[in-house]
Design a protein around this motif. Structure first.
Motif, mmCIF file in Angstrom:
data_model
loop_
_atom_site.group_PDB
_atom_site.id
_atom_site.type_symbol
_atom_site.label_atom_id
_atom_site.label_comp_id
_atom_site.label_asym_id
_atom_site.label_seq_id
_atom_site.Cartn_x
_atom_site.Cartn_y
_atom_site.Cartn_z
ATOM 1 N N PRO A 148 -4.085 -8.907 -13.866
ATOM 2 C CA PRO A 148 -3.238 -9.827 -13.084
ATOM 3 C C PRO A 148 -1.753 -9.737 -13.425
ATOM 4 O O PRO A 148 -0.906 -9.967 -12.554
ATOM 5 C CB PRO A 148 -3.801 -11.210 -13.432
ATOM 6 N N VAL A 149 -1.434 -9.395 -14.672
ATOM 7 C CA VAL A 149 -0.028 -9.313 -15.090
ATOM 8 C C VAL A 149 0.687 -8.182 -14.348
ATOM 9 O O VAL A 149 1.861 -8.302 -13.991
ATOM 10 C CB VAL A 149 0.072 -9.087 -16.622
ATOM 11 N N LEU A 150 -0.013 -7.082 -14.107
ATOM 12 C CA LEU A 150 0.579 -5.911 -13.461
ATOM 13 C C LEU A 150 0.281 -5.863 -11.963
ATOM 14 O O LEU A 150 0.537 -4.840 -11.314
ATOM 15 C CB LEU A 150 0.061 -4.623 -14.130
ATOM 16 N N TYR A 151 -0.262 -6.962 -11.428
ATOM 17 C CA TYR A 151 -0.686 -6.961 -10.020
ATOM 18 C C TYR A 151 0.459 -6.616 -9.071
ATOM 19 O O TYR A 151 0.310 -5.783 -8.170
ATOM 20 C CB TYR A 151 -1.278 -8.316 -9.641
ATOM 21 N N SER A 152 1.616 -7.249 -9.259
ATOM 22 C CA SER A 152 2.744 -7.024 -8.348
ATOM 23 C C SER A 152 3.242 -5.582 -8.399
ATOM 24 O O SER A 152 3.797 -5.073 -7.417
ATOM 25 C CB SER A 152 3.894 -7.980 -8.671
ATOM 26 N N THR A 153 3.015 -4.900 -9.526
ATOM 27 C CA THR A 153 3.434 -3.496 -9.654
ATOM 28 C C THR A 153 2.398 -2.564 -9.042
ATOM 29 O O THR A 153 2.727 -1.667 -8.256
ATOM 30 C CB THR A 153 3.635 -3.127 -11.140
ATOM 31 N N LYS A 154 1.130 -2.807 -9.398
ATOM 32 C CA LYS A 154 0.060 -1.920 -8.930
ATOM 33 C C LYS A 154 -0.268 -2.116 -7.448
ATOM 34 O O LYS A 154 -0.797 -1.211 -6.798
ATOM 35 C CB LYS A 154 -1.201 -2.142 -9.765
ATOM 36 N N MET A 155 0.014 -3.321 -6.921
ATOM 37 C CA MET A 155 -0.206 -3.580 -5.495
ATOM 38 C C MET A 155 1.125 -3.922 -4.835
ATOM 39 O O MET A 155 1.275 -4.939 -4.163
ATOM 40 C CB MET A 155 -1.215 -4.713 -5.297
ATOM 41 N N SER A 156 2.103 -3.053 -5.043
ATOM 42 C CA SER A 156 3.429 -3.245 -4.456
ATOM 43 C C SER A 156 3.379 -2.999 -2.950
ATOM 44 O O SER A 156 2.357 -2.546 -2.405
ATOM 45 C CB SER A 156 4.422 -2.278 -5.094
ATOM 46 N N THR A 157 4.482 -3.274 -2.282
ATOM 47 C CA THR A 157 4.564 -3.029 -0.834
ATOM 48 C C THR A 157 4.315 -1.566 -0.511
ATOM 49 O O THR A 157 3.658 -1.238 0.473
ATOM 50 C CB THR A 157 5.957 -3.446 -0.311
ATOM 51 N N GLN A 158 4.809 -0.673 -1.381
ATOM 52 C CA GLN A 158 4.626 0.767 -1.169
ATOM 53 C C GLN A 158 3.151 1.142 -1.221
ATOM 54 O O GLN A 158 2.659 1.899 -0.378
ATOM 55 C CB GLN A 158 5.412 1.553 -2.222
ATOM 56 N N VAL A 159 2.434 0.599 -2.212
ATOM 57 C CA VAL A 159 0.996 0.885 -2.344
ATOM 58 C C VAL A 159 0.236 0.327 -1.140
ATOM 59 O O VAL A 159 -0.644 0.993 -0.576
ATOM 60 C CB VAL A 159 0.433 0.293 -3.655
ATOM 61 N N TYR A 160 0.588 -0.884 -0.738
ATOM 62 C CA TYR A 160 -0.051 -1.516 0.426
ATOM 63 C C TYR A 160 0.138 -0.667 1.681
ATOM 64 O O TYR A 160 -0.819 -0.411 2.416
ATOM 65 C CB TYR A 160 0.550 -2.914 0.619
ATOM 66 N N VAL A 161 1.364 -0.200 1.911
ATOM 67 C CA VAL A 161 1.649 0.630 3.095
ATOM 68 C C VAL A 161 0.877 1.950 3.014
ATOM 69 O O VAL A 161 0.323 2.423 4.019
ATOM 70 C CB VAL A 161 3.165 0.885 3.231
ATOM 71 N N GLN A 162 0.816 2.552 1.828
ATOM 72 C CA GLN A 162 0.089 3.812 1.654
ATOM 73 C C GLN A 162 -1.395 3.636 1.970
ATOM 74 O O GLN A 162 -2.011 4.497 2.621
ATOM 75 C CB GLN A 162 0.267 4.330 0.225
ATOM 76 N N LEU A 163 -1.980 2.524 1.522
ATOM 77 C CA LEU A 163 -3.397 2.263 1.804
ATOM 78 C C LEU A 163 -3.625 2.049 3.305
ATOM 79 O O LEU A 163 -4.641 2.498 3.853
ATOM 80 C CB LEU A 163 -3.874 1.039 1.018
ATOM 81 N N LEU A 164 -2.676 1.392 3.969
ATOM 82 C CA LEU A 164 -2.785 1.203 5.421
ATOM 83 C C LEU A 164 -2.681 2.531 6.160
ATOM 84 O O LEU A 164 -3.412 2.771 7.131
ATOM 85 C CB LEU A 164 -1.692 0.256 5.918
ATOM 86 N N VAL A 165 -1.777 3.400 5.711
ATOM 87 C CA VAL A 165 -1.622 4.723 6.331
ATOM 88 C C VAL A 165 -2.915 5.514 6.201
ATOM 89 O O VAL A 165 -3.385 6.131 7.169
ATOM 90 C CB VAL A 165 -0.432 5.489 5.693
ATOM 91 N N VAL A 166 -3.514 5.495 5.010
ATOM 92 C CA VAL A 166 -4.801 6.179 4.793
ATOM 93 C C VAL A 166 -5.869 5.594 5.713
ATOM 94 O O VAL A 166 -6.672 6.325 6.306
ATOM 95 C CB VAL A 166 -5.241 6.059 3.313
ATOM 96 N N THR A 167 -5.860 4.274 5.866
ATOM 97 C CA THR A 167 -6.839 3.590 6.717
ATOM 98 C C THR A 167 -6.780 4.090 8.154
ATOM 99 O O THR A 167 -7.802 4.493 8.727
ATOM 100 C CB THR A 167 -6.577 2.065 6.701
ATOM 101 N N TYR A 168 -5.597 4.092 8.723
ATOM 102 C CA TYR A 168 -5.478 4.445 10.141
ATOM 103 C C TYR A 168 -5.534 5.959 10.382
ATOM 104 O O TYR A 168 -6.046 6.393 11.420
ATOM 105 C CB TYR A 168 -4.211 3.823 10.727
ATOM 106 N N ILE A 169 -5.067 6.751 9.423
ATOM 107 C CA ILE A 169 -5.228 8.204 9.560
ATOM 108 C C ILE A 169 -6.706 8.571 9.440
ATOM 109 O O ILE A 169 -7.213 9.403 10.199
ATOM 110 C CB ILE A 169 -4.385 8.955 8.501
ATOM 111 N N GLY A 170 -7.402 7.929 8.491
ATOM 112 C CA GLY A 170 -8.844 8.159 8.344
ATOM 113 C C GLY A 170 -9.601 7.784 9.602
ATOM 114 O O GLY A 170 -10.500 8.505 10.050
ATOM 115 N N GLY A 171 -9.220 6.648 10.206
ATOM 116 C CA GLY A 171 -9.842 6.225 11.460
ATOM 117 C C GLY A 171 -9.587 7.211 12.578
ATOM 118 O O GLY A 171 -10.492 7.539 13.359
ATOM 119 N N PHE A 172 -8.343 7.725 12.646
ATOM 120 C CA PHE A 172 -7.974 8.681 13.692
ATOM 121 C C PHE A 172 -8.738 9.998 13.530
ATOM 122 O O PHE A 172 -9.246 10.559 14.512
ATOM 123 C CB PHE A 172 -6.471 8.938 13.653
ATOM 124 N N ILE A 173 -8.826 10.502 12.297
ATOM 125 C CA ILE A 173 -9.520 11.776 12.049
ATOM 126 C C ILE A 173 -11.000 11.655 12.399
ATOM 127 O O ILE A 173 -11.573 12.528 13.064
ATOM 128 C CB ILE A 173 -9.342 12.217 10.580
#
Length: 314
Positions: free
Chosen positions: A132-157
């Motif tokens: 929990p202490v490192l949550y904001s670092t490990k789940m930053s906006t950049q990580v969130y966006v990257q996971l979303l990109v993987v989600t929709y690219i995976g869906g498209f493929i």
């Protein structure tokens, strides 16, 4: 519905969806029930998206993933349910060859996106509870966006693999699909061309995605369980586990039905049973998801009360 291909074959230009039942009374009953479910699905998921967008307290990865899950549920239900409702009202429900391919591709896209989103949400809960202490670092906006990109690219493929496979098949007749939507398996059975490669590629693609996303979910929850058991405070254990119950319920419902339809041997269940489970998986679950999260999540209920009171007193 057919056009000539050569001297011996005619190409199918459209399909007849046999639907759920031929009984006129049952068709009226099912139309009413499924229409109500569809309206609740759209309103419930749309409300979730709007609420998360309006409430700054919910601008966290967990709820932003939930907002995308609500979007996927709307898309998943909308690509099948309207056509199914029409099927109850007409004598013979036809869908064009192109329309069938679009329905198949869109259904796979949103269904695959849901798999990835559930895996991303499991990882999010793992990070929140495990460190929990490192949550904001490990789940930053950049990580969130990257996971979303993987989600929709995976869906498209994955959707592309099914769509290309469908359009590579030759259909010479009959053109009656024993389902309420253009599902890949009954379409393959109607093909008069070699289905060895077109059937294997989508199966491998979707199978790999199911295995990978389930693996991420399983590993995340193993570490979550280990972390919770190490907690000394009973209140802390309860609070940590309560943040996961909604997600676990949705995962169990969604992957349970996928397992029944696509993994279990077809000899164990009939086509009619497959249709019933498909209704649950494509129509009912998208309605249940916002209800499960809103009823079991204190932050969402709190945000809803705040927004309602703001509207009332403004």
């Amino acid at each position: 519905m057919n056009s000539p291909v050569d001297g011996n074959h005619t190409a199918v230009t459209g399909f007849i969806l046999l639907g759920l039942t031929d009984d006129p009374i049952m068709r009226v009953i099912l139309f009413t029930i499924i229409l109500c479910i569809f309206l609740v699905t759209i309103s419930g998921n749309l409300s979730t998206i709007i609420l998360i967008g309006l409430s700054s307290q919910l601008h966290q990865p967990m709820y932003l993933f939930l907002s995308n899950l609500a979007f996927a549920d709307i898309g998943f239900s909308s690509c099948v349910t309207p056509n199914m409702l029409v099927n109850f009202l007409v004598e013979s429900n036809t869908i064009s060859y192109l329309g069938c391919g679009i329905q198949l591709g869109s259904g796979v896209f949103f269904g695959t996106a849901e798999c990835f989103l559930l895996a991303a949400m499991a990882y999010d809960r793992f990070v929140a509870i495990f460190s929990p202490v490192l949550y904001s670092t490990k789940m930053s906006t950049q990580v969130y966006v990257q996971l979303l990109v993987v989600t929709y690219i995976g869906g498209f493929i994955n959707a592309s693999s099914f769509t290309f496979a469908f359009f590579s098949l030759l259909f010479c007749g009959p053109n009656q699909v024993n389902h309420f939507f253009c599902d890949f398996t009954p379409l393959v059975k109607l093909s008069c061309s070699d289905v060895s490669v077109p059937a294997v590629v989508p199966s491998f693609s979707s199978g790999s995605i199911i295995v990978v996303t389930l693996f991420v979910i399983a590993v995340s929850y193993i570490y979550i369980l280990i972390t919770i058991l190490k907690m000394r405070s009973t209140e802390g254990r309860h609070k940590a586990f309560s943040t996961c119950t909604s997600h676990l319920t949705v995962v169990t419902l969604y992957f349970g039905t996928i397992f029944f339809i696509y993994v279990m041997p077809k000899s164990i269940y009939s086509t009619d049973q497959n249709k019933v489970v498909s209704v649950f998986y494509m129509v009912v679950i998208p309605m249940l998801n916002p209800l499960i999260y809103s009823l079991r999540n204190k932050e969402i209920k709190g945000a809803l009360k705040r927004e309602l009171s703001r509207k009332v007193f403004s």
